[in-house]
Design an enzyme around this catalytic site. Structure first.
Site, mmCIF file in Angstrom:
data_model
loop_
_atom_site.group_PDB
_atom_site.id
_atom_site.type_symbol
_atom_site.label_atom_id
_atom_site.label_comp_id
_atom_site.label_asym_id
_atom_site.label_seq_id
_atom_site.Cartn_x
_atom_site.Cartn_y
_atom_site.Cartn_z
ATOM 1 N N GLN A 31 0.845 -1.266 0.071
ATOM 2 C CA GLN A 31 0.128 -0.091 -0.035
ATOM 3 C C GLN A 31 1.016 1.211 0.040
ATOM 4 O O GLN A 31 2.061 1.458 0.267
ATOM 5 C CB GLN A 31 -0.847 0.101 1.131
ATOM 6 C CG GLN A 31 -0.314 -0.304 2.662
ATOM 7 C CD GLN A 31 -0.999 -0.954 3.733
ATOM 8 O OE1 GLN A 31 -2.244 -0.923 3.499
ATOM 9 N NE2 GLN A 31 -0.423 -1.565 4.806
ATOM 10 N N ASP A 155 -8.064 -5.964 13.588
ATOM 11 C CA ASP A 155 -7.954 -4.477 13.581
ATOM 12 C C ASP A 155 -7.313 -4.199 11.924
ATOM 13 O O ASP A 155 -6.118 -3.769 11.920
ATOM 14 C CB ASP A 155 -6.653 -4.305 14.400
ATOM 15 C CG ASP A 155 -6.416 -2.676 14.708
ATOM 16 O OD1 ASP A 155 -6.991 -1.939 14.020
ATOM 17 O OD2 ASP A 155 -5.476 -2.689 15.512
ATOM 18 N N SER A 156 -8.120 -4.125 11.079
ATOM 19 C CA SER A 156 -7.935 -3.978 9.712
ATOM 20 C C SER A 156 -8.077 -2.622 9.183
ATOM 21 O O SER A 156 -8.683 -1.736 9.719
ATOM 22 C CB SER A 156 -8.660 -5.133 8.983
ATOM 23 O OG SER A 156 -10.142 -4.658 8.582
#
Lengths: 275, 275
Positions: A31, A155-156
């Site tokens: 990312q 916890d994405s």
């Protein structure tokens, strides 16, 4: 000269923040990662153009993803976090004296590195002796570990890019297997205003796997719409019949025993999404 | 070509909305008034550059400023709204069958005119036979009416420009006098994230006048930080010991009997503002 960072939270609405300097920016294997200084919220971690966490309001998300499940389980000893490479969830987990082991499985080591370097108030517990940080695919990790954990937190990032597989019924089934027989889990499940079909679908998927499924809410200024949801799937313990009087007092800025209950009280339009 | 309207909610953060055409724009005697079409929220009323209400999320503010006080009072018959020229609060008030008379005192007739013309789903009840719309200064109106009202709502703009006097202890004393001996009132009191000193001061001022003072919260996507506060001052009835079982069911999209209670459950940092 004024600099403003704008996140388009949907096609038609955004948040815009006055910024100081861009502290760090790189394209990782997974990312686009940026760490910027904002005047309203302090340092801000941005992944693929989306605000992940800020120094000023991170306490809300991290307290609420952590303390609601950990106070629902009567004696959580072994806890897993999928994602959460900034370390804020781990910091909150370690406030619970019952926890002996916390495993963090983050796919992108750059998130951990940058958080350790620039967000010390958030990442401060990642080197604790009770913590293992693993850089690998959370889905594979969950599939390879059975009957291991008391509590799991997903916890994405949002369900685009690397996190797509974390919003799928197969994954919830693997989570079920990775939990002990009285285990429970919680996932961040986006905004009830802007992601209502996702919330409905995830709720039904989790409900198809877990006997107890409950959605709860909190207010986070830097997240789309300011209202954020978490969905809990539990094998045995119900979050609203929890006995908290025997629990340790922990230091928080958002969570209280009353918030634990009231967070599950849903506006009518949110109740309607879950029918 | 894309058009975006941006409101600076503080010096350092804003909301930005993709817009269609500007439907109406004028400088009234009191403020800059704009009615714009937004893709996310439908038609939006903007005063002095600040979002007042939108077709998509107005239900939250209007339900919560209305139903919490009207369900706290056991038999509200005569109700006063200061400000609220868009008519949304009046629409919600008229859902309560006990209400015989609702008086709206709005200082700027252009707000009423534009809302009647362009926001019919919000202003739809302003011509009801139980409603009187008065175009005058709310402070003077309150000073000139004693022992008149069961419930008063202060549905004001932010504490700059025409609404400054609505956030002052003199005004709360006049409100006290305008209420009947068991009356109560509620005021919109801004964001706990961005206006924390205002919230502390207003709470203390109301507490100095009323025996019962309580703050409650709701989530509004188009308002600064997404989390909004209301402060209630009451002479006799407490909002958390209200008996609702004998009340009529009303049609809502946000308010429920559970939300009535949970809205008073405050995050720790908000509790701390009121100490």
């Amino acid at each position: 000269m004024e600099m403003w960072f704008t996140e388009k939270q949907t096609e038609n609405v955004g948040i815009t923040c006055k910024t100081g300097k861009t502290i760090h920016m790189e394209k990782t294997e997974y990312q686009d990662l940026a760490l910027i200084d904002t005047l309203q919220f302090g340092k801000m971690l941005v992944l693929d153009g989306t605000v992940q966490t800020t120094e000023k309001d991170e306490f809300i998300y991290h307290e609420m993803i952590t303390h609601v499940p950990l106070f629902t389980h009567p004696n959580p000893k072994k806890v897993l976090v999928i994602g959460g490479g900034d370390g804020g969830t781990i910091r909150e987990i370690l406030k619970h004296p019952s926890v002996e082991k916390a495993v963090l499985v983050e796919i992108d080591n750059k998130v951990v590195e940058v958080s350790k370097k620039y967000l010390p108030t958030i990442s401060c517990s990642l080197d604790d002796s009770r913590v293992s940080v693993l850089i690998e695919d959370g889905i594979k990790y969950v599939q390879n570990n059975k009957n291991e954990f008391d509590v799991i937190m997903v916890d994405s990032t949002d369900p685009v890019g690397p996190a797509v597989g974390l919003f799928a019924v197969d994954f919830y089934q693997a989570i079920y297997q990775a939990l002990k027989e009285d285990g429970l889990f919680v996932a961040q499940t986006e905004s009830p205003f802007y992601n209502n079909s996702l919330i409905s679908n995830v709720y039904r998927d989790i409900q198809s796997v877990f006997p107890i499924t409950q959605l709860y809410l909190c207010s986070i200024p830097t997240y789309p719409s300011g209202l954020w949801s978490f969905t809990m799937g539990s094998k045995k313990y119900h979050p609203l019949t929890v006995e908290q009087s025997n629990k340790a007092e922990i230091d928080t800025k958002y969570y209280t025993k009353e918030i634990h209950k009231s967070a599950f009280s849903l506006p009518k339009f949110v109740e309607d999404l879950l029918k």
